[in-house]
Design a protein around this motif. Structure first.
Motif, PDB file in Angstrom:
ATOM      1  N   LYS A   1    -101.830 -25.475   8.051  1.00  0.00           N
ATOM      2  CA  LYS A   1    -101.189 -26.719   7.613  1.00  0.00           C
ATOM      3  C   LYS A   1    -100.392 -27.374   8.734  1.00  0.00           C
ATOM      4  N   ARG A   2    -100.164 -26.624   9.820  1.00  0.00           N
ATOM      5  CA  ARG A   2     -99.402 -27.175  10.946  1.00  0.00           C
ATOM      6  C   ARG A   2     -99.696 -26.367  12.202  1.00  0.00           C
TER       7      ARG A   2
ATOM      8  N   PRO B   1     -97.563 -31.292  11.626  1.00  0.00           N
ATOM      9  CA  PRO B   1     -98.404 -31.142  10.424  1.00  0.00           C
ATOM     10  C   PRO B   1     -99.851 -31.527  10.731  1.00  0.00           C
TER      11      PRO B   1
END
Length: 251
Positions: A143-144, A157
């Motif tokens: 996710k990041r 992100p």
């Protein structure tokens, strides 16, 4: 060494054949369907190595193994998303993701040659593989990404990343704000971390975010040029071999 190709798309089979010829691995025969392959195996000595497409015109290639007890080593050629391919790693099978990259082909062949004596003794559970391909397990993706900026660490992100690219032996991400950051990884390692619904590897140098595409333009030799919202450092070109899969990904 006796080598055969089982592939329903004849242009892909011919291209793979040419690549193997350049590596001094002449192909004995090219087959194009489950039924044709079964008939051939019934009447011919089995080869040392098979390059086998998963999805053939008349069914999954696994159906061949339900009829024929094949002892040959196998390298699968497949357009399946990477997340399903863990099945092959678990079953000690090599695979090449379409469109086949020549360097990756060479690496797979070299790996086969190194372990050829034991390759043919591997017990393969094709039913388990088939289940994973038909009903792939849920995967979670990054996710990041964390990058180093001076003495600081910055978290970015995934939805703020337009693309990942390689340059001068380094791997970089480019953000929606137009910034580039060096990563401590390679594009190959990103394959298991990026959602195939969002990111696509258009070439050996680029992964692009579908949400960052500004324009797609016809390019020379049946290729495509991708223009992103903010990335202007290099041209992003989809090779002719990847154009069909790229269009399918867009849909």
């Amino acid at each position: 060494m006796k080598v055969i190709i089982i592939e329903d798309e004849k242009p892909s089979a011919r291209r793979l054949n040419r690549m193997l010829e350049r590596e001094n691995m002449p192909v004995d025969v090219m087959l194009h369907s489950v039924s044709e392959a079964i008939e051939w195996f019934k009447n011919n000595e089995h080869p040392d190595l098979i390059f086998l497409d998963i999805q053939l015109s008349d069914g999954l290639s696994f159906e061949i193994f339900e009829v024929i007890d094949i002892k040959s080593a196998i390298i699968f050629t497949t357009a399946y998303d990477e997340y399903a391919l863990q099945a092959f790693k678990l079953n000690s099978i090599d695979y090449l993701l379409k469109p086949i990259d020549e360097d990756e082909l060479i690496a797979a062949v070299e790996k086969y040659k190194e372990r050829a004596p034991q390759t043919q003794n591997v017990q393969l559970n094709f039913e388990d593989i088939k289940k994973l391909l038909v009903n792939p397990i849920e995967r979670t993706y990054k996710k990041r990404y964390t990058v180093k900026v001076g003495q600081h660490l910055k978290m970015i992100p995934i939805d703020e990343i337009e693309c990942f690219y390689s340059e001068n032996k380094g791997t970089y991400l480019h953000t929606t704000e137009g910034r580039n950051y060096l990563l401590e990884t390679s594009l190959e390692h990103l394959e298991d971390e990026l959602s195939p619904e969002i990111f696509y590897r258009v070439s050996r140098k680029f992964y692009i975010n579908i949400n960052a595409i500004k324009d797609i333009v016809s390019y020379t030799n049946s290729r495509l040029q991708i223009k992103l919202n903010n990335f202007n450092e290099q041209e992003i070109i989809v090779s002719r071999e990847r154009v069909k899969d790229f269009k399918n990904w867009l849909n």
